[in-house]
Scaffold this motif. Sequence first.
Motif, short mmCIF file in Angstrom:
data_model
loop_
_atom_site.label_atom_id
_atom_site.label_comp_id
_atom_site.label_asym_id
_atom_site.label_seq_id
_atom_site.Cartn_x
_atom_site.Cartn_y
_atom_site.Cartn_z
N GLY A 120 -4.05 12.41 4.12
CA GLY A 120 -5.43 12.69 3.74
C GLY A 120 -6.02 11.78 2.68
O GLY A 120 -7.18 11.94 2.31
N GLN A 121 -5.23 10.81 2.20
CA GLN A 121 -5.74 9.94 1.14
C GLN A 121 -5.91 8.50 1.58
O GLN A 121 -6.26 7.64 0.77
CB GLN A 121 -4.82 10.00 -0.08
N GLY A 122 -5.63 8.20 2.82
CA GLY A 122 -5.78 6.83 3.29
C GLY A 122 -4.75 5.91 2.66
O GLY A 122 -3.65 6.34 2.29
N LEU A 123 -5.11 4.64 2.54
CA LEU A 123 -4.22 3.63 1.98
C LEU A 123 -4.70 3.25 0.59
O LEU A 123 -5.89 2.93 0.41
CB LEU A 123 -4.20 2.38 2.86
N PHE B 32 4.79 7.22 2.00
CA PHE B 32 5.01 6.20 3.02
C PHE B 32 4.46 4.90 2.45
O PHE B 32 3.29 4.84 2.06
CB PHE B 32 4.29 6.62 4.30
N GLN C 92 0.66 5.28 1.25
CA GLN C 92 -0.10 6.16 2.11
C GLN C 92 0.38 7.59 1.92
O GLN C 92 1.57 7.89 2.07
CB GLN C 92 0.04 5.75 3.58
N TYR D 226 0.84 -1.19 0.00
CA TYR D 226 0.00 0.00 0.00
C TYR D 226 0.88 1.24 0.00
O TYR D 226 1.97 1.25 0.55
CB TYR D 226 -0.90 0.05 1.25
#
Lengths: 116, 112
Positions: free
Chosen positions: B40-43, B88, B37, B35
Motif C-alpha cells: 500500500g505504500q508503493g516504492l 521487499f 516496497q 527501493y
Amino acid sequence: AQSVTQLDSQVPVFEEAPVELRCNYSSSVSVYLFWYVQYPNQGLQLLLKYLSGSTLVESINGFEAEFNKSQTSFHLRKPSVHISDTAEYFCAVRPYSGGSNYKLTFGKGTLLTVNP
Amino acid sequence: DGGITQSPKYLFRKEGQNVTLSCEQNLNHDAMYWYRQDPGQGLRLIYYSQIVNDFQKGDIAEGYSVSREKKESFPLTVTSAQKNPTAFYLCASSRGFNYGYTFGSGTRLTVV
C-alpha cells in the motif's frame, strides 16, 4: 519536485471487460511518463512509456495510455482484459530537466484483479 | 542475456544484525537504485548512484548504507539502526534519460 497519484488502489474486473487505471501527476517541469507492471513476488517490468510525439502509446500486449498535458494525466487502458493481466500497475514520472538526474517518482500502485 | 541479479531472493535475520543485499547488473548501465516496497505504500527510494564511487541519499536513507566501487555492483546494507527493516527490496538500473528502469526480481527480507 514531482508527485504521482494513482486514484484507485484496487480495481476488480471480469475477464474480457474493459479497464482503465487512472494516473495523475504534478510537476513544475515537463516530464517523461511510464507504466510498470509487477506480478506477485517479482520485480517491475516496463509496460509502456511516453517520451514525446504521439500522445497515445501502446504496449505489445494490448494496453495503451494517453498523455493529456492539460489534465496532467496518463491513464492506462485495455479494451478486453485476461486473467493473466492480474497484477499491480505503477505509474511513474521523470523530469525532463536536461541534466543527469535519472530518478523516477512512482505512484502507490493499482492492484488489478481479473475475475473469471 | 543482460539483466539485474538480486540475491538472495529470501533472507531472514535476527533483530540487531546488519545484513547486506546483493545487486549486480551486466547491462553497462551508469545509474543504479535501491527501493523499498511495503504493501500500500508503493516504492520508496533508499539510495541511488549515477556513477561509480558516487551515491546520494533517497527519501528514506536512514538505517541503510551503500557502496558503488564497481559499475556492475551496488550492494545495500540494512543496519541495526533501521527501525522496521522487514520489507521487499528492489534494485534497478537505468541507461539514461530516454529509458525507464530495469528492475531485479527483488529480495524479501524478514527480520525476527
